[in-house]
Design a protein around this motif. Structure first.
Motif, PDB file in Angstrom:
ATOM      1  N   ALA A  11       0.881  -1.379   0.137  1.00 27.23           N
ATOM      2  CA  ALA A  11      -0.040  -0.118   0.031  1.00 27.23           C
ATOM      3  C   ALA A  11       0.862   1.160  -0.050  1.00 27.23           C
ATOM      4  CB  ALA A  11      -0.803   0.097   1.366  1.00 27.23           C
ATOM      5  N   SER A  12       2.277   1.052   0.018  1.00 28.68           N
ATOM      6  CA  SER A  12       2.881   2.450   0.015  1.00 28.68           C
ATOM      7  C   SER A  12       3.288   3.069  -1.100  1.00 28.68           C
ATOM      8  CB  SER A  12       4.391   1.957   0.987  1.00 28.68           C
ATOM      9  OG  SER A  12       5.044   0.921   0.115  1.00 28.68           O
ATOM     10  N   GLY A  16      -1.167  -0.576  -5.260  1.00 32.74           N
ATOM     11  CA  GLY A  16      -1.874  -0.847  -3.912  1.00 32.74           C
ATOM     12  C   GLY A  16      -2.132   0.437  -3.286  1.00 32.74           C
ATOM     13  N   ALA A  34       3.057  -2.543   4.313  1.00 32.26           N
ATOM     14  CA  ALA A  34       4.389  -2.573   3.560  1.00 32.26           C
ATOM     15  C   ALA A  34       5.656  -2.291   4.132  1.00 32.26           C
ATOM     16  CB  ALA A  34       4.334  -1.111   2.404  1.00 32.26           C
ATOM     17  N   ALA A  56       5.707  -4.335   7.667  1.00 32.21           N
ATOM     18  CA  ALA A  56       6.348  -5.626   7.719  1.00 32.21           C
ATOM     19  C   ALA A  56       7.074  -5.829   6.516  1.00 32.21           C
ATOM     20  CB  ALA A  56       5.060  -6.442   7.679  1.00 32.21           C
ATOM     21  N   ASP A  57       8.020  -6.618   6.469  1.00 32.50           N
ATOM     22  CA  ASP A  57       8.652  -7.095   5.400  1.00 32.50           C
ATOM     23  C   ASP A  57       8.317  -8.459   4.786  1.00 32.50           C
ATOM     24  OD1 ASP A  57      10.491  -8.279   3.538  1.00 32.50           O
ATOM     25  OD2 ASP A  57      12.363  -7.482   4.540  1.00 32.50           O
ATOM     26  N   LEU A  58       7.455  -8.477   3.983  1.00 34.88           N
ATOM     27  CA  LEU A  58       6.550  -9.707   3.572  1.00 34.88           C
ATOM     28  C   LEU A  58       7.742 -10.859   2.976  1.00 34.88           C
ATOM     29  CD1 LEU A  58       3.243  -8.137   2.497  1.00 34.88           C
ATOM     30  CD2 LEU A  58       3.716  -9.103   4.758  1.00 34.88           C
ATOM     31  N   SER A  59       8.834 -10.634   2.822  1.00 31.80           N
ATOM     32  CA  SER A  59       9.823 -11.480   2.555  1.00 31.80           C
ATOM     33  C   SER A  59      10.027 -12.472   3.500  1.00 31.80           C
ATOM     34  CB  SER A  59      11.055 -11.065   1.847  1.00 31.80           C
ATOM     35  OG  SER A  59      11.800 -10.464   2.807  1.00 31.80           O
ATOM     36  N   VAL A 105       8.337 -12.883  -1.784  1.00 31.35           N
ATOM     37  CA  VAL A 105       7.280 -11.900  -1.448  1.00 31.35           C
ATOM     38  C   VAL A 105       6.029 -12.171  -2.463  1.00 31.35           C
ATOM     39  CG1 VAL A 105       6.700  -9.337  -1.774  1.00 31.35           C
ATOM     40  CG2 VAL A 105       9.029 -10.010  -0.812  1.00 31.35           C
ATOM     41  N   TYR A 148      10.479 -13.257 -12.750  1.00 31.90           N
ATOM     42  CA  TYR A 148       9.437 -12.417 -12.297  1.00 31.90           C
ATOM     43  C   TYR A 148       8.255 -13.179 -12.990  1.00 31.90           C
ATOM     44  CZ  TYR A 148       5.883  -8.551 -12.153  1.00 31.90           C
ATOM     45  OH  TYR A 148       4.905  -7.781 -11.978  1.00 31.90           O
ATOM     46  N   GLY A 181      -0.916  -5.076 -17.796  1.00 28.58           N
ATOM     47  CA  GLY A 181       0.405  -4.852 -18.383  1.00 28.58           C
ATOM     48  C   GLY A 181       1.054  -3.926 -17.800  1.00 28.58           C
ATOM     49  N   PRO A 182       2.006  -3.022 -18.402  1.00 30.78           N
ATOM     50  CA  PRO A 182       2.737  -1.901 -18.041  1.00 30.78           C
ATOM     51  C   PRO A 182       1.805  -0.820 -17.321  1.00 30.78           C
ATOM     52  CG  PRO A 182       3.466  -2.206 -20.377  1.00 30.78           C
ATOM     53  CD  PRO A 182       2.269  -3.192 -19.976  1.00 30.78           C
ATOM     54  N   VAL A 183       2.142  -0.650 -16.039  1.00 32.54           N
ATOM     55  CA  VAL A 183       1.592   0.566 -15.038  1.00 32.54           C
ATOM     56  C   VAL A 183       2.609   1.386 -14.572  1.00 32.54           C
ATOM     57  CG1 VAL A 183       0.122   0.993 -13.217  1.00 32.54           C
ATOM     58  CG2 VAL A 183      -0.192  -1.341 -14.247  1.00 32.54           C
ATOM     59  N   GLU A 186       6.442   2.855  -9.184  1.00 34.71           N
ATOM     60  CA  GLU A 186       7.746   2.623  -8.756  1.00 34.71           C
ATOM     61  C   GLU A 186       8.571   1.299  -9.383  1.00 34.71           C
ATOM     62  OE1 GLU A 186       8.434   3.377  -4.775  1.00 34.71           O
ATOM     63  OE2 GLU A 186       7.408   5.198  -4.759  1.00 34.71           O
ATOM     64  N   PHE A 187       7.383   0.587  -9.937  1.00 37.02           N
ATOM     65  CA  PHE A 187       8.034  -0.932 -10.330  1.00 37.02           C
ATOM     66  C   PHE A 187       9.203  -0.681 -11.047  1.00 37.02           C
ATOM     67  CE2 PHE A 187       8.004  -4.461 -13.304  1.00 37.02           C
ATOM     68  CZ  PHE A 187       7.838  -5.529 -12.486  1.00 37.02           C
TER      69      PHE A 187
END
Ligand SMILES: NC(=O)c1ccc[n+]([C@@H]2O[C@H](COP(=O)([O-])OP(=O)(O)OC[C@H]3O[C@@H](n4cnc5c(N)ncnc54)[C@H](OP(=O)(O)O)[C@@H]3O)[C@@H](O)[C@H]2O)c1
Length: 259
Positions: A11-12, A16, A34, A56-59, A105, A148, A181-183, A186-187
């Protein structure tokens, strides 16, 4: 009556973040998750409904369980699994640790959270889970973004299978996969790429995703262009599709090298 609450991971920023805003506008209380607390606080200050932050670090597996434990006594009606990231490069050269983190993740955290919340939803016979996959998860393979693409294939496959099981049980619980598709988020910066294709905004993607979630669509592909490419690839051999996808991915590298 207790207000309905939505849990949004990732969500950061990006998709999200936009999904959280839409759900708040629809009257949902929120749990935002996040790693970057400052970004979550900034979002919280913009939302009109009650919002709790869980950094949280979801990894890390135990952090996924922590998120669930912190929210299990709330009236959770919606889970959005949006946290995720990508990476670019030839598989023989890319960083193993980064890829294992990506698997943690994109796959493991989503798997754990889906399982935990789904069990509660099935018991109540209500609830919505939206797993943010990717159009990558509908393609046979993604050379130069191989890990990915593989993580997103897992997300799409898992989600579609659970949706069928729920349907077979006449369940009122919804699960679906959002496959953009592409958004523009920050990805790219995180993945170290630049799109070779036109992107849509995070808001457009989130608006469409949430609209289709409430219409209970299992596979959600925003944008006509992506829909057309997903449909057309069904008629092509897997090898040819892998080759075409590889050429598209390579263009990202060309853009990077030019800049
Ligand atoms: N942008 C695209 O073109 C595109 C296309 C198809 C699918 N998607 C998918 O959409 C989802 C959202 O990505 P986005 O495009 O919105 O990118 P983004 O702006 O980079 O957002 C990614 C989100 O994931 C969170 N995240 C990453 N690693 C995390 C970790 N270890 N623990 C907790 N949270 C973590 C980030 O938060 P923190 O950094 O604060 O932890 C951030 O909130 C991803 O699953 C991505 O694969 C994106």
């Amino acid at each position: 009556m207790k207000k309905r609450t939505a849990v949004v991971t990732g969500a950061s920023s990006g998709i999200g973040r936009e999904i959280a805003k839409i759900l708040s506008d629809k009257g949902f209380d929120l749990v935002l998750c996040a790693r970057r607390e400052d970004k979550l606080e900034e979002l919280k200050s913009m939302l009109k409904t009650n919002t709790e932050i869980v950094t949280a670090d979801l990894s890390e597996k135990n952090q996924c369980f922590k998120l669930y434990e912190k929210t299990r006594n709330k009236n959770i009606a919606v889970l959005i699994n949006c946290a995720g990231f990508g990476g670019f490069g030839q598989f023989s050269e890319t960083d193993l640790e980064k890829e294992l983190e990506m698997i943690d993740v994109n796959i493991k955290s989503l798997h754990i959270l889906t399982k935990l919340y789904l069990k509660d939803f099935v018991q109540k016979d209500k609830g919505y889970i939206l797993n943010v996959s990717s159009s990558a998860g509908l393609m046979p393979a993604g050379p130069y973004m191989s890990a990915y693409y593989a993580t997103k294939a897992y997300v799409t496959s898992l989600t579609t299978a659970i949706a069928q099981e729920l349907k077979n049980n006449d369940s009122n619980v919804y699960i679906g996969a959002l496959c953009p598709g592409p958004v523009d988020t920050e990805f790219n910066d995180v993945a170290g790429v630049k799109f070779g294709m036109k992107s849509i905004s995070a808001k457009e993607c989130a608006d469409y995703g949430i609209k289709m979630m409430f219409q209970r669509k299992t596979l959600i592909v925003p944008s006509i262009t992506m829909k057309a490419s997903v449909i057309s690839q069904r008629f092509l051999p897997r090898g040819l599709m892998a080759s075409i996808t590889g050429e598209i991915q390579k263009r990202k590298e060309i853009v990077i090298n030019k800049n």
